[in-house]
Design an enzyme around this catalytic site. Structure first.
Site, PDB file in Angstrom:
ATOM      1  N   HIS A  81     -35.861   9.704  47.362  1.00 53.37           N
ATOM      2  CA  HIS A  81     -34.754   8.682  47.528  1.00 53.37           C
ATOM      3  C   HIS A  81     -35.116   7.315  47.378  1.00 53.37           C
ATOM      4  O   HIS A  81     -34.519   6.387  46.696  1.00 53.37           O
ATOM      5  CB  HIS A  81     -33.959   8.997  48.854  1.00 53.37           C
ATOM      6  CG  HIS A  81     -33.703  10.406  49.382  1.00 53.37           C
ATOM      7  ND1 HIS A  81     -34.030  11.025  50.533  1.00 53.37           N
ATOM      8  CD2 HIS A  81     -32.811  11.185  48.694  1.00 53.37           C
ATOM      9  CE1 HIS A  81     -33.267  12.117  50.510  1.00 53.37           C
ATOM     10  NE2 HIS A  81     -32.576  12.192  49.446  1.00 53.37           N
ATOM     11  N   LYS A  98     -24.186  21.425  55.591  1.00 57.38           N
ATOM     12  CA  LYS A  98     -25.666  21.110  56.216  1.00 57.38           C
ATOM     13  C   LYS A  98     -25.423  20.880  57.563  1.00 57.38           C
ATOM     14  O   LYS A  98     -24.542  20.084  58.308  1.00 57.38           O
ATOM     15  CB  LYS A  98     -26.280  19.864  55.540  1.00 57.38           C
ATOM     16  CG  LYS A  98     -26.629  20.137  53.953  1.00 57.38           C
ATOM     17  CD  LYS A  98     -27.144  19.014  53.383  1.00 57.38           C
ATOM     18  CE  LYS A  98     -27.643  19.513  51.893  1.00 57.38           C
ATOM     19  NZ  LYS A  98     -28.152  18.087  51.231  1.00 57.38           N
TER      20      LYS A  98
HETATM   21  N1  COA Z   1     -36.099  12.798  45.983  1.00 53.94           N
HETATM   22  C1  COA Z   1     -36.034  14.001  46.944  1.00 53.94           C
HETATM   23  N2  COA Z   1     -35.025  14.688  47.475  1.00 53.94           N
HETATM   24  C2  COA Z   1     -34.014  14.382  46.818  1.00 53.94           C
HETATM   25  C3  COA Z   1     -33.778  13.718  45.568  1.00 53.94           C
HETATM   26  C4  COA Z   1     -34.917  12.721  45.197  1.00 53.94           C
HETATM   27  N3  COA Z   1     -34.861  11.830  44.252  1.00 53.94           N
HETATM   28  N4  COA Z   1     -32.601  13.642  45.331  1.00 53.94           N
HETATM   29  C5  COA Z   1     -31.877  14.482  46.057  1.00 53.94           C
HETATM   30  N5  COA Z   1     -32.688  15.010  46.849  1.00 53.94           N
HETATM   31  C6  COA Z   1     -32.586  16.152  47.626  1.00 53.94           C
HETATM   32  C7  COA Z   1     -32.140  15.607  48.933  1.00 53.94           C
HETATM   33  O1  COA Z   1     -33.194  15.580  49.755  1.00 53.94           O
HETATM   34  C8  COA Z   1     -31.172  17.017  49.336  1.00 53.94           C
HETATM   35  O2  COA Z   1     -32.240  17.796  49.877  1.00 53.94           O
HETATM   36  P1  COA Z   1     -31.502  19.029  51.036  1.00 53.94           P
HETATM   37  O3  COA Z   1     -30.725  19.679  50.556  1.00 53.94           O
HETATM   38  O4  COA Z   1     -32.786  19.548  51.613  1.00 53.94           O
HETATM   39  O5  COA Z   1     -31.008  18.021  52.143  1.00 53.94           O
HETATM   40  C9  COA Z   1     -30.639  17.284  47.986  1.00 53.94           C
HETATM   41  O6  COA Z   1     -31.865  17.034  47.199  1.00 53.94           O
HETATM   42  C10 COA Z   1     -29.292  16.854  47.492  1.00 53.94           C
HETATM   43  O7  COA Z   1     -28.779  16.333  48.784  1.00 53.94           O
HETATM   44  P2  COA Z   1     -28.387  14.950  48.496  1.00 53.94           P
HETATM   45  O8  COA Z   1     -28.708  14.014  47.523  1.00 53.94           O
HETATM   46  O9  COA Z   1     -28.414  14.350  50.130  1.00 53.94           O
HETATM   47  O10 COA Z   1     -26.794  15.019  48.440  1.00 53.94           O
HETATM   48  P3  COA Z   1     -25.852  16.192  49.155  1.00 53.94           P
HETATM   49  O11 COA Z   1     -25.951  17.331  48.045  1.00 53.94           O
HETATM   50  O12 COA Z   1     -26.384  16.495  50.717  1.00 53.94           O
HETATM   51  O13 COA Z   1     -24.864  15.325  49.350  1.00 53.94           O
HETATM   52  C11 COA Z   1     -22.824  14.077  48.757  1.00 53.94           C
HETATM   53  C12 COA Z   1     -23.773  15.264  48.302  1.00 53.94           C
HETATM   54  C13 COA Z   1     -22.955  13.545  49.979  1.00 53.94           C
HETATM   55  C14 COA Z   1     -22.864  13.112  47.691  1.00 53.94           C
HETATM   56  C15 COA Z   1     -21.318  14.886  48.474  1.00 53.94           C
HETATM   57  O14 COA Z   1     -21.310  15.914  49.481  1.00 53.94           O
HETATM   58  C16 COA Z   1     -20.239  13.842  48.956  1.00 53.94           C
HETATM   59  O15 COA Z   1     -19.995  13.161  47.943  1.00 53.94           O
HETATM   60  N6  COA Z   1     -19.488  13.903  50.001  1.00 53.94           N
HETATM   61  C17 COA Z   1     -18.609  13.112  50.462  1.00 53.94           C
HETATM   62  C18 COA Z   1     -17.169  13.761  50.255  1.00 53.94           C
HETATM   63  C19 COA Z   1     -16.606  13.804  48.806  1.00 53.94           C
HETATM   64  O16 COA Z   1     -16.186  12.818  48.195  1.00 53.94           O
HETATM   65  N7  COA Z   1     -16.654  15.061  48.425  1.00 53.94           N
HETATM   66  C20 COA Z   1     -16.199  15.247  47.107  1.00 53.94           C
HETATM   67  C21 COA Z   1     -17.162  15.281  45.990  1.00 53.94           C
HETATM   68  S1  COA Z   1     -16.438  15.892  44.524  1.00 53.94           S
END
Ligand code: COA
Length: 173
Positions: free
Chosen positions: A28, A52
């Site tokens: 990140h 989650k």
């Molecule tokens: N390096 C390491 N890990 C990474 C990474 C990077 N560069 N990029 C992503 N990841 C990992 C994260 O650690 C995470 O791991 P985990 O699943 O083990 O927790 C995973 O990849 C992806 O998660 P993250 O980037 O945290 O996104 P998410 O999928 O948890 O969240 C949101 C997605 C929050 C952006 C989405 O749910 C959202 O927009 N929510 C708001 C509500 C909304 O508007 N919803 C409609 C969307 S259309």
């Protein structure tokens, strides 16, 4: 002749970098660093992902991320977001959402998310940044899993996050 529409430049180029950040990893941080070379300010937005069950509370996650940027407060803001991400981005004056791409496996989900976000709010673009090669295979879950079983995760998360993970899993023993 085709004249492209050129949007007005706002004073600051602001992007929102959303995620669960449970916890923040070096991957990140790599994305934030890359983002700072393109945007004047980045708002790291901790969003709820109902699928989650986070290990750390929102307050703990805010604190852990803030501690990563003691000298960059003006350029990196840490906030929480509830409700629609694009609404949040729009009201905060951000016209871009940053997402990191690690491997091809990320693409499907990210594409869906970006297209849905665009459908809801056309004025907010998703910008994909490629994660540094060293962080391609890490995720918050895999780091938590290793730490839970006593594995050494130093170097994959900042030192203060490593310490928090150690404390949290020591409590459970
Ligand atoms: N390096 C390491 N890990 C990474 C990474 C990077 N560069 N990029 C992503 N990841 C990992 C994260 O650690 C995470 O791991 P985990 O699943 O083990 O927790 C995973 O990849 C992806 O998660 P993250 O980037 O945290 O996104 P998410 O999928 O948890 O969240 C949101 C997605 C929050 C952006 C989405 O749910 C959202 O927009 N929510 C708001 C509500 C909304 O508007 N919803 C409609 C969307 S259309």
């Amino acid at each position: 002749m085709y004249t492209p529409f050129v949007p007005e430049k706002t004073s600051d180029a602001v992007a929102v970098y959303p995620g669960t950040f449970d916890p923040i990893t070096m991957g990140h941080l790599d994305i934030i660093k890359r983002g700072l070379s393109l945007f004047d300010r980045i708002i790291v937005a901790i969003a709820e992902n109902i699928a989650k069950k986070p290990l750390f509370s929102i307050e703990e996650r805010v604190e852990m991320i803030r501690a990563c940027f003691p000298d960059d407060e003006k350029r990196v803001e840490v906030d929480t977001v509830s409700g629609l991400l694009v609404d949040y981005a729009y009201t905060r004056g951000a016209r871009a959402i940053i997402r990191g791409l690690r491997a091809v496996s990320d693409f499907d989900y990210e594409f869906q998310l970006a297209l849905m976000n665009r459908r809801i709010e056309r004025e907010v673009e998703t910008v994909f940044l490629m994660t540094g090669f060293r962080w391609i295979y890490i995720s918050s879950s895999i780091i938590k899993d290793a730490a839970r079983h006593g594995g050494d995760v130093s170097g994959l998360v900042p030192d203060h996050v490593c310490e928090k993970l150690r404390e949290r899993f020591m409590q459970g023993r």
